[in-house]
Design a protein around this motif. Sequence first.
Motif, short mmCIF file in Angstrom:
data_model
loop_
_atom_site.label_atom_id
_atom_site.label_comp_id
_atom_site.label_asym_id
_atom_site.label_seq_id
_atom_site.Cartn_x
_atom_site.Cartn_y
_atom_site.Cartn_z
N ASN A 12 -32.49 -21.32 27.02
CA ASN A 12 -31.29 -22.00 27.01
C ASN A 12 -30.27 -21.28 26.27
OD1 ASN A 12 -29.34 -23.90 28.20
ND2 ASN A 12 -30.44 -25.69 26.20
N ILE A 13 -29.97 -20.18 26.71
CA ILE A 13 -29.20 -19.37 25.74
C ILE A 13 -27.59 -19.20 26.33
CG2 ILE A 13 -29.54 -17.04 24.76
CD1 ILE A 13 -31.50 -18.43 23.37
N ALA A 14 -27.57 -19.03 26.91
CA ALA A 14 -26.38 -19.28 28.18
C ALA A 14 -25.47 -19.86 27.31
CB ALA A 14 -26.32 -18.54 29.29
N TYR A 15 -25.62 -21.71 27.89
CA TYR A 15 -24.50 -21.96 27.99
C TYR A 15 -24.31 -22.91 26.24
CZ TYR A 15 -23.38 -26.65 27.23
OH TYR A 15 -22.53 -28.09 27.14
N ASN A 16 -24.92 -22.26 25.62
CA ASN A 16 -24.99 -22.24 24.14
C ASN A 16 -23.60 -21.54 23.49
OD1 ASN A 16 -26.11 -24.91 23.83
ND2 ASN A 16 -28.15 -24.01 23.64
N MET A 17 -24.29 -20.46 23.60
CA MET A 17 -23.85 -19.31 23.68
C MET A 17 -22.08 -19.03 23.58
SD MET A 17 -24.36 -14.86 24.55
CE MET A 17 -24.10 -15.31 26.06
N TYR A 18 -22.12 -19.87 25.18
CA TYR A 18 -20.72 -19.29 25.70
C TYR A 18 -19.85 -21.06 24.81
CZ TYR A 18 -17.00 -20.05 28.67
OH TYR A 18 -15.48 -20.12 29.91
N LEU A 19 -20.45 -21.42 24.49
CA LEU A 19 -20.27 -22.54 23.82
C LEU A 19 -20.08 -22.91 22.34
CD1 LEU A 19 -20.02 -26.05 24.29
CD2 LEU A 19 -21.99 -26.96 23.23
N ILE A 20 -20.62 -21.69 21.46
CA ILE A 20 -20.17 -21.42 20.51
C ILE A 20 -19.04 -20.15 20.54
CG2 ILE A 20 -20.97 -19.96 18.48
CD1 ILE A 20 -23.96 -21.00 19.06
N LYS A 21 -18.89 -19.66 21.73
CA LYS A 21 -18.44 -18.62 21.63
C LYS A 21 -16.68 -18.98 21.87
CE LYS A 21 -15.40 -15.88 24.64
NZ LYS A 21 -14.73 -16.23 25.58
N PHE A 23 -19.23 -12.02 9.41
CA PHE A 23 -19.85 -12.89 10.06
C PHE A 23 -20.00 -13.89 9.36
CE2 PHE A 23 -22.94 -13.59 12.01
CZ PHE A 23 -22.13 -14.50 13.05
N TYR A 24 -21.15 -13.80 8.08
CA TYR A 24 -21.44 -14.67 8.10
C TYR A 24 -21.29 -15.64 6.69
CZ TYR A 24 -24.66 -11.61 3.88
OH TYR A 24 -24.60 -10.99 2.62
N LYS A 25 -19.60 -14.78 5.58
CA LYS A 25 -19.46 -15.41 4.99
C LYS A 25 -17.45 -16.11 5.48
CE LYS A 25 -21.20 -12.15 1.37
NZ LYS A 25 -20.99 -11.82 0.11
N ILE A 26 -17.65 -15.73 6.20
CA ILE A 26 -16.31 -16.23 6.87
C ILE A 26 -16.32 -17.16 8.23
CG2 ILE A 26 -13.93 -16.09 7.26
CD1 ILE A 26 -13.94 -15.15 4.66
N VAL A 27 -16.70 -16.40 9.58
CA VAL A 27 -17.18 -17.13 10.58
C VAL A 27 -18.01 -18.14 10.66
CG1 VAL A 27 -17.74 -16.43 12.97
CG2 VAL A 27 -16.41 -15.17 11.34
N ALA A 87 -17.89 -21.88 11.02
CA ALA A 87 -18.04 -22.97 12.35
C ALA A 87 -19.80 -23.36 12.87
CB ALA A 87 -18.83 -21.09 13.56
N GLN A 88 -19.47 -23.95 11.37
CA GLN A 88 -20.51 -24.86 10.85
C GLN A 88 -21.06 -26.09 12.16
OE1 GLN A 88 -21.07 -26.70 6.64
NE2 GLN A 88 -22.98 -27.23 7.86
#
Length: 829
Positions: free
Chosen positions: A701-710, A735-739, A743-744
Amino acid sequence: MRKIKHVRRVFLHAFLVFSIIIILFPTVWVITTSFRRDEAAFSSDLFTTRLTLQNYIDLVAPEKNVPILIQDMQNILSRAKPYNELSYSQAEQKISVSLQKITSYLKETRLRYEDARKSYEYISEFLQNHSEEIKNTASADLEHLKETVSKKIMDKIPSSSEEFMVVLYEYLSKEKYGSAVFNALKDDLSSLTQLDIDSSEDFENALEKLKMIYDSYIGKYSRQYETKTEELELLNKDLAVVRSQLNEFQKEILNLDMILNQDLINEMNSIMESLENLLDLKNSLMESSVENPWLIEDEWFFASISSTIEQLEKIKSRFEGFLDYEAVLNTVDRIISILYEFDFVNPNMKKKLIYSDLLRAYQELQPRIERIAKELDELSINLPEKINTFKQLGEKFSELNSTISDLKAQQEEISAKLETINSQFNDERMMVNLKIFLSQLENRISTVSSIKSFEKADLLKYSAVLNWLRGFFNSYNERDEVYEELKHVIDKMRWIEEYRTFATKFENFSKNLESVFIDVERYLQDFQISWKQLLKVSFNGIFVTSEPLSKLYDVVKLDFVTRVRSDMAVVMRKSGVLMKIAPFSQLKDDFGAVDKNLFRVDQIWKQKTKHYFLRWVLNSVIVSLIVAFITTAVCAVAAYPFSRMRFVGRRYGILSLLLIQMFPSVIFMVAIYNLLNFLGRYIDFLGIDSLGGLIFAYLTNIAYNMYLIKGFYDLIPPSLEEAAIVDGATRFQSFYKIVLPLAQPILTVVFLLVFIGTFNEYVIARIILQNVQNYTYALGLWAFSTGPYETEWGLFTAASLLGMMPMVILFLSLQRYLVSGLTRGAVKE
């Protein structure tokens, strides 16, 4: 307008209340059922006073009761798993502890039974002391019912005396002088016929008068209907005989058809073809130039030809006129015509050498011809008679069917007339029924009034009255004051019948429980004498079992269940019923004490199926956490390039992934199963029937959640990352210090949704997992609703509620991120 708005508001509120009730009902049922001691599936009550936490105890901290302790001791003696690793001292200690527990259980059972017995005896004594009050209450209720019925009879005046006489005849024509029905209707019979009925002769005379009226309304139609019914019965018997004969002849003829048209016809065609070839040989004799110097004996040849022709002519005459055997007839006719050609041979032909070849060939063919002729003769000797008989039976069968159909039509016509006429007498029939009931009710009131106590014999009298009332209640079709009063009286007296069952079953199981106790103590004493010696022998490497322990287990599993537990279950159920319907509120605690004590006894001795509920919940938590963490991590990384970077296929790549996601993952299960089966040969924790393999299967179940995070990433200003890069950060550091910190919320939402979806998934887990210890929560919950748990709804509902706890805890701890995570990223501003 205000009034219209008010009405609308009322309807809206009523609809909302109704909707809430419908929505909450399943939840309320699950919660209440998990605390019930009775079977909710067979109860009409949503709530009950028989509450317990035993279902939750059995799931979280299951108790080792008597059957389990016996099995454990037997396994320790035999050194079976999981006790094969114990040392001698550990095994000795465990058996000693188990024996102490069984002894304590026996003491507790006796104490619980004694407490229940005291409550039962108090209830019996109390009811015995109040037997006069019970009798007076029942008599008063029956008297009130009598008044209601009498009033109904007084108000229901017959529309016609003749119609009432018709109904009287219907009832009294089946009765004898002096019967209960006669006594109930005697006065009406005497007044309507104007006769004093003091003897059976007077009764017969009165019936003759009623019969004249009855015949003018119904009698002639009833007799016609009975006559038609008798005629139909006789015709159906004749039809059954004809059908049986017809079937027998049909079987014979079908068998004959099969032999003639399938087996013999092929043989006859072969013979005919051989004869035609011999005829050609005969016709070619004159062309031969070589003569035979010897005289050839051929009288047998012509004798055979003549006899065969004669036999076949008889057979031919039998088949003539039957079209079904036309092929056989034509073949026989052709064989006869060929044989006639052989009947005359020119003397010059007999001198030819080839003539001897003709005779030898016929001599070889002769046995076949004679055999076929004999079989045809045997088969056809009675053929005309059989076929003619079969046709006659068929005609008779059709004639009987037609006659029966006509009679049924006439019977239905008479029945329709009777139904129309009978509908005119419904009120009169109801009145007669009420008069009979009233007369019998007076007898029942006398029976109740004569009761002096509340012993078994008296309970039987109450029960007989109640059953009689129920019988009339079930046959009474009106919904009037009599119906309501009947229902009220039955409901008020029902507790007596329930108590009778309660008392009978209590006495039964008490008697049997004592004998079970004696057997248990006897076998337990034998085991206590021998177990230490048996344990030493077992630790010397010899397999041993304890026969007293096996007998003890049989007593617990079989004798206790069949002789004690079945009756005890009825007592507990009736206790719960009597707590609600018994008229003496002061007995409620005593019925409750009986129920509570016996429930504990049942739990001590009940054979419970082993389960791994906590293991199942733990498996689900582990699988769901790992799947949620991996899915969230992969989606967080994979969504970033689609949000921030520009590359070929960026737009259609994510759309392609979403398109694939539209297909349910279960359709790939064959491929996933084969893949896991292959991986399991080399990597154990990724194979079939493993949690690792299940985790691998869930990572789809990757694509849907990836689209949601995108979508969430798109709302984070790129300038923040650009500023970090200007300050010297790499693309990954930004990416990991700012984004990721920003995005939490969406990462939390994805984690929670994946966790819940995985925790409740059933289909894929059912395909991959086979070992019961590896089950997940959803699969284990299914196990509670089938097999050994299919009637234990309390255990099932308790398991469903406990299994929700991990999801509830996780949801409550992360709920502050849920709303913002779901809404942000959904629209573009």
